[in-house]
Write a protein that holds these residues in place. Structure first.
Motif, mmCIF file in Angstrom:
data_model
loop_
_atom_site.group_PDB
_atom_site.id
_atom_site.type_symbol
_atom_site.label_atom_id
_atom_site.label_comp_id
_atom_site.label_asym_id
_atom_site.label_seq_id
_atom_site.Cartn_x
_atom_site.Cartn_y
_atom_site.Cartn_z
ATOM 1 N N THR A 145 0.832 -1.193 0.000
ATOM 2 C CA THR A 145 0.000 0.000 0.000
ATOM 3 C C THR A 145 0.871 1.248 0.000
ATOM 4 O O THR A 145 2.067 1.186 0.290
ATOM 5 N N ILE A 154 0.696 5.583 1.095
ATOM 6 C CA ILE A 154 -0.009 6.662 1.774
ATOM 7 C C ILE A 154 0.516 7.979 1.225
ATOM 8 O O ILE A 154 1.721 8.233 1.239
ATOM 9 N N ILE A 170 -5.402 8.799 8.749
ATOM 10 C CA ILE A 170 -4.894 7.548 8.171
ATOM 11 C C ILE A 170 -4.631 6.536 9.278
ATOM 12 O O ILE A 170 -4.954 5.354 9.145
ATOM 13 N N ARG A 185 -4.953 6.444 0.884
ATOM 14 C CA ARG A 185 -4.258 5.181 1.153
ATOM 15 C C ARG A 185 -4.935 4.079 0.371
ATOM 16 O O ARG A 185 -6.159 4.033 0.247
#
Length: 135
Positions: A4, A6, A30, A118
């Motif tokens: 992932t 961010i 987040i 995200r």
């Protein structure tokens, strides 16, 4: 490496204190939206225990309003985790007032001053394509 990514995007025409404030709120959003990113606690050489931080990098970008709105649209289309911060939230004093200010916004034309994104790395890269790292 991480699956992932961010990205924190802050509007480029804000005062420095506003940029820092927005960045802090986006990062906290987040952290709440993705508690699995929590890293381990820090321990100093004397054995004192400190709090944890995210174990995954958060990259900070700068954009104008159009760039933020574009990233928002692409994030919605890709069903990414989005944490918005709109200009009206600067004039509120607490969380409930922030939510009311956000609810009053035109959902298709948010007056964004910040946006955290995200999700899967490739999808986030597409959402932030063309944006520059904050300097």
């Amino acid at each position: 490496m991480f699956d992932t990514k961010i990205a924190l995007i802050v509007r480029d025409d804000l005062a420095v204190w506003q940029r820092l404030n927005v960045t802090a709120f986006l990062a906290s959003g987040i952290a709440y939206a993705a508690p699995e990113i929590k890293g381990e606690a820090y321990i100093d050489a004397n054995g004192r225990r400190y709090g944890s931080m995210a174990g995954q990098p958060m990259l900070v970008f700068a954009a104008d309003l159009a760039g933020l709105q574009s990233a928002h649209r692409k994030g919605v289309e890709r069903e990414l985790t989005l944490i918005p911060y709109v200009e009206a939230m600067f004039s509120t004093g607490h969380d409930e007032a922030n939510r009311q200010a956000f609810l009053a916004e035109n959902a298709d034309n948010l007056n964004l001053v910040g946006l955290a994104i995200r999700g899967p790395k490739k999808a986030v890269d597409k959402a932030i394509k063309g944006l520059k790292m904050h300097d």
